[in-house]
Design an enzyme around this catalytic site. Structure first.
Site, PDB file in Angstrom:
ATOM      1  CB  CYS A 120      42.989  -8.347 -29.354  1.00  0.00           C
ATOM      2  SG  CYS A 120      44.366  -9.270 -29.992  1.00  0.00           S
TER       3      CYS A 120
ATOM      4  CB  CYS B  30      42.778 -11.997 -29.282  1.00  0.00           C
ATOM      5  SG  CYS B  30      44.071 -11.065 -28.444  1.00  0.00           S
TER       6      CYS B  30
END
Length: 99
Positions: free
Chosen positions: A23, A26
């Site tokens: 991600c 993230c």
């Protein structure tokens, strides 16, 4: 190793970052959380949970997008946010729940 359920029972706020290695947002949050840890010190614990390695926790807390942040205090989820967030907002949430 400390169990998740025991960890979130803390009287000190526990900020849990539900993330995934793949991600992009993230990864962008990593330095933000590192900075936040320096700022809040002992007022909170910051824990990262990889949703791919801990699918049972992701399911239990209905994580549908990453990153998702949940602040737990005394075992209760007291705040939740999905997506990128500024460290000052996270700091405000921690300060609010640190009593």
């Amino acid at each position: 190793m400390e169990k998740f359920e025991d960890l979130i029972k803390s009287p000190v706020p526990v900020l849990v970052d539900f993330f995934a290695e793949w991600c992009g947002p993230c990864k962008a949050m990593k330095p933000v959380l590192e900075e936040l840890k320096l700022v809040v010190g002992d007022k909170a614990r910051i824990v990262k949970i990889d949703v791919d390695q801990h699918e049972e926790l992701a399911t239990k807390y209905r994580i549908q997008a990453v990153p998702t942040f949940i602040v737990f205090k005394n075992g209760e989820a007291v705040w939740r946010h999905s997506g990128v967030i500024h460290s000052s907002e996270l700091q405000g949430v921690i300060e609010k729940h640190y009593t």
